[in-house]
Scaffold this motif. Structure first.
Motif, PDB file in Angstrom:
ATOM      1  N   LYS A 128       0.850  -1.180   0.000  1.00 22.94           N
ATOM      2  CA  LYS A 128       0.000   0.000   0.000  1.00 22.94           C
ATOM      3  C   LYS A 128       0.891   1.237   0.000  1.00 22.94           C
ATOM      4  CE  LYS A 128      -4.003  -2.055   2.321  1.00 22.94           C
ATOM      5  NZ  LYS A 128      -4.933  -1.961   3.477  1.00 22.94           N
ATOM      6  N   VAL A 129       0.851   1.980  -1.100  1.00 21.74           N
ATOM      7  CA  VAL A 129       1.702   3.155  -1.258  1.00 21.74           C
ATOM      8  C   VAL A 129       0.830   4.335  -1.667  1.00 21.74           C
ATOM      9  CG1 VAL A 129       3.631   4.167  -2.519  1.00 21.74           C
ATOM     10  CG2 VAL A 129       3.658   1.729  -1.947  1.00 21.74           C
ATOM     11  N   SER A 130       0.983   5.456  -0.978  1.00 18.92           N
ATOM     12  CA  SER A 130       0.219   6.653  -1.315  1.00 18.92           C
ATOM     13  C   SER A 130       1.005   7.498  -2.312  1.00 18.92           C
ATOM     14  CB  SER A 130      -0.081   7.475  -0.060  1.00 18.92           C
ATOM     15  OG  SER A 130       1.131   7.886   0.560  1.00 18.92           O
ATOM     16  N   PHE A 131       0.296   8.244  -3.137  1.00 19.83           N
ATOM     17  CA  PHE A 131       0.924   9.105  -4.141  1.00 19.83           C
ATOM     18  C   PHE A 131       0.823  10.552  -3.687  1.00 19.83           C
ATOM     19  CE2 PHE A 131       0.590  11.675  -8.078  1.00 19.83           C
ATOM     20  CZ  PHE A 131       1.867  11.445  -8.564  1.00 19.83           C
ATOM     21  N   ASP A 132       1.973  11.149  -3.352  1.00 18.97           N
ATOM     22  CA  ASP A 132       1.982  12.532  -2.876  1.00 18.97           C
ATOM     23  C   ASP A 132       2.962  13.401  -3.653  1.00 18.97           C
ATOM     24  OD1 ASP A 132       4.349  11.464  -2.016  1.00 18.97           O
ATOM     25  OD2 ASP A 132       3.995  11.801   0.130  1.00 18.97           O
ATOM     26  N   TRP A 133       3.370  12.934  -4.840  1.00 20.73           N
ATOM     27  CA  TRP A 133       4.402  13.613  -5.629  1.00 20.73           C
ATOM     28  C   TRP A 133       4.040  15.060  -5.945  1.00 20.73           C
ATOM     29  CZ3 TRP A 133       9.159  12.048  -6.153  1.00 20.73           C
ATOM     30  CH2 TRP A 133       9.981  12.561  -7.161  1.00 20.73           C
ATOM     31  N   TYR A 159       2.550   7.094 -11.958  1.00 18.77           N
ATOM     32  CA  TYR A 159       1.445   6.787 -11.053  1.00 18.77           C
ATOM     33  C   TYR A 159       0.249   6.429 -11.919  1.00 18.77           C
ATOM     34  CZ  TYR A 159      -2.126   6.891  -7.482  1.00 18.77           C
ATOM     35  OH  TYR A 159      -3.161   6.536  -6.645  1.00 18.77           O
ATOM     36  N   LYS A 160      -0.098   5.158 -11.876  1.00 16.30           N
ATOM     37  CA  LYS A 160      -1.154   4.610 -12.724  1.00 16.30           C
ATOM     38  C   LYS A 160      -0.838   4.903 -14.188  1.00 16.30           C
ATOM     39  CE  LYS A 160      -4.687   4.388  -9.150  1.00 16.30           C
ATOM     40  NZ  LYS A 160      -6.065   4.719  -8.738  1.00 16.30           N
ATOM     41  N   ASP A 161      -1.649   5.706 -14.872  1.00 15.37           N
ATOM     42  CA  ASP A 161      -1.441   5.904 -16.308  1.00 15.37           C
ATOM     43  C   ASP A 161      -0.673   7.173 -16.651  1.00 15.37           C
ATOM     44  OD1 ASP A 161      -3.464   7.576 -15.444  1.00 15.37           O
ATOM     45  OD2 ASP A 161      -4.605   7.446 -17.320  1.00 15.37           O
ATOM     46  N   LEU A 172       2.739   2.555  -8.772  1.00 13.53           N
ATOM     47  CA  LEU A 172       3.772   3.573  -8.570  1.00 13.53           C
ATOM     48  C   LEU A 172       5.166   3.023  -8.859  1.00 13.53           C
ATOM     49  CD1 LEU A 172       4.252   6.500  -7.489  1.00 13.53           C
ATOM     50  CD2 LEU A 172       4.559   5.479  -5.229  1.00 13.53           C
ATOM     51  N   GLN A 173       5.873   3.667  -9.818  1.00 17.08           N
ATOM     52  CA  GLN A 173       7.226   3.237 -10.172  1.00 17.08           C
ATOM     53  C   GLN A 173       8.142   4.438 -10.392  1.00 17.08           C
ATOM     54  OE1 GLN A 173       4.833   1.946 -12.960  1.00 17.08           O
ATOM     55  NE2 GLN A 173       4.023   0.713 -11.274  1.00 17.08           N
ATOM     56  N   TYR A 174       9.391   4.294  -9.959  1.00 12.83           N
ATOM     57  CA  TYR A 174      10.430   5.289 -10.200  1.00 12.83           C
ATOM     58  C   TYR A 174      11.300   4.803 -11.355  1.00 12.83           C
ATOM     59  CZ  TYR A 174       9.376   7.624  -5.747  1.00 12.83           C
ATOM     60  OH  TYR A 174       8.766   8.309  -4.722  1.00 12.83           O
ATOM     61  N   MET A 175      11.486   5.651 -12.387  1.00 10.27           N
ATOM     62  CA  MET A 175      12.210   5.267 -13.594  1.00 10.27           C
ATOM     63  C   MET A 175      13.551   5.995 -13.690  1.00 10.27           C
ATOM     64  SD  MET A 175      10.167   3.266 -15.552  1.00 10.27           S
ATOM     65  CE  MET A 175      11.021   3.517 -17.096  1.00 10.27           C
ATOM     66  N   THR A 204       1.562   9.642 -20.926  1.00 15.11           N
ATOM     67  CA  THR A 204       0.574   8.715 -20.371  1.00 15.11           C
ATOM     68  C   THR A 204       0.789   7.340 -20.991  1.00 15.11           C
ATOM     69  OG1 THR A 204      -1.068   9.233 -22.079  1.00 15.11           O
ATOM     70  CG2 THR A 204      -1.132  10.543 -20.044  1.00 15.11           C
ATOM     71  N   ARG A 205       0.191   6.310 -20.386  1.00 17.55           N
ATOM     72  CA  ARG A 205       0.253   4.954 -20.915  1.00 17.55           C
ATOM     73  C   ARG A 205      -1.140   4.350 -20.865  1.00 17.55           C
ATOM     74  NH1 ARG A 205       3.777   2.092 -16.012  1.00 17.55           N
ATOM     75  NH2 ARG A 205       2.456   2.765 -14.285  1.00 17.55           N
ATOM     76  N   SER A 206      -1.352   3.319 -21.669  1.00 18.78           N
ATOM     77  CA  SER A 206      -2.684   2.735 -21.780  1.00 18.78           C
ATOM     78  C   SER A 206      -3.005   1.792 -20.638  1.00 18.78           C
ATOM     79  CB  SER A 206      -2.821   1.989 -23.111  1.00 18.78           C
ATOM     80  OG  SER A 206      -2.652   2.870 -24.194  1.00 18.78           O
ATOM     81  N   ASN A 207      -1.996   1.043 -20.171  1.00 20.90           N
ATOM     82  CA  ASN A 207      -2.208   0.065 -19.103  1.00 20.90           C
ATOM     83  C   ASN A 207      -1.146   0.231 -18.034  1.00 20.90           C
ATOM     84  OD1 ASN A 207      -4.399  -1.588 -20.300  1.00 20.90           O
ATOM     85  ND2 ASN A 207      -2.858  -1.993 -21.854  1.00 20.90           N
ATOM     86  N   TRP A 208      -1.460  -0.218 -16.824  1.00 22.23           N
ATOM     87  CA  TRP A 208      -0.451  -0.233 -15.765  1.00 22.23           C
ATOM     88  C   TRP A 208      -0.691  -1.428 -14.872  1.00 22.23           C
ATOM     89  CZ3 TRP A 208      -4.774   2.821 -15.406  1.00 22.23           C
ATOM     90  CH2 TRP A 208      -5.526   2.732 -14.235  1.00 22.23           C
TER      91      TRP A 208
END
Length: 225
Positions: A51-56, A207-209, A192-195, A221-225
């Motif tokens: 469980k990770v929250s998105f606060d970027w 974050y998601k799409d 959520l991923q860091y690239m 943006t991306r179509s799927n995650w």
């Protein structure tokens, strides 16, 4: 079913139509339609999701910079996942995969839209919908690696996932056939991923799409995650 995640690097360079589903829309071998002529279906434990929250967008620039440096050190300096290799280390560890000795068989399977059998999961990449130019294999006895081959069985790229895969968090790094790092990803969660790029540069946070840059600006943006 354990997923083979296609990296952003592959998705960005291989914008080729895919006979089953457009390649730019595939983020996992589980995203394609149900496989044809598969030998058997297996039941596997579902991955553990953190469980990770998105606060970027809410935190300060200083905090964003701190997070970027933290995951960069985690991926590269500390190499906590033990999958950050030098060229020599990569070539030694993956030498037996440089040529797919069964490429005729795998070509036949992928060109006939088979996405899974008792040995592996597959994904095919097509040019103009009918010419197979590359296929990916994730062996079930080696699920933390995915290998991308030309139609003639020559290795193009290798995705290496940390031992935590498919549970979150885990890390993934992609190398070309010479063992040169092409991308590194820290999967904090499914959403959520860091690239990071080949020079360890921060490329963005998914974050998601949506992807955001180091300043919190949405970029792609991306179509799927």
């Amino acid at each position: 079913m354990k997923k083979l995640v296609l990296s952003l690097f592959i998705l960005s360079i291989m914008l080729l139509p895919q006979q089953v589903k457009a390649v730019e829309n595939i983020t996992s071998l589980d995203d394609v339609e149900q496989p044809i002529n598969t030998i058997s279906e297996t039941t596997e434990t579902q991955p553990i999701h953190a469980k990770v929250s998105f606060d970027w967008l809410d935190i300060s620039q200083a905090q964003r910079d701190t997070n970027i440096d933290y995951y960069k050190k985690l991926l590269f300096d500390e190499n906590s996942s033990n999958i950050y290799f030098s060229k020599e280390q990569f070539q030694t560890q993956f030498a037996k995969y440089f040529k797919d000795k069964d490429f005729k068989h795998h070509y036949f399977l992928t060109n006939n839209r088979v996405t899974e059998d008792e040995d592996a999961k597959y994904c095919a990449f097509y040019f103009k919908k009918n010419t197979l130019v590359m296929y990916a294999i994730q062996y079930k006895n080696n699920p933390t690696n995915a290998f991308y081959y030309s139609a003639y069985g020559k290795l193009y790229y290798t995705d290496v996932m940390s031992k935590e895969y498919p549970n979150f968090p885990y890390t993934s790094m992609q190398y070309d056939k010479k063992g040169q790092l092409k991308s590194a990803i820290y999967f904090a969660s499914k959403d959520l991923q860091y690239m990071y790029g080949p020079e360890k540069e921060f490329q963005g946070i998914w974050y998601k799409d949506k992807m955001y840059d180091k300043n919190g600006k949405q970029t792609i943006t991306r179509s799927n995650w």
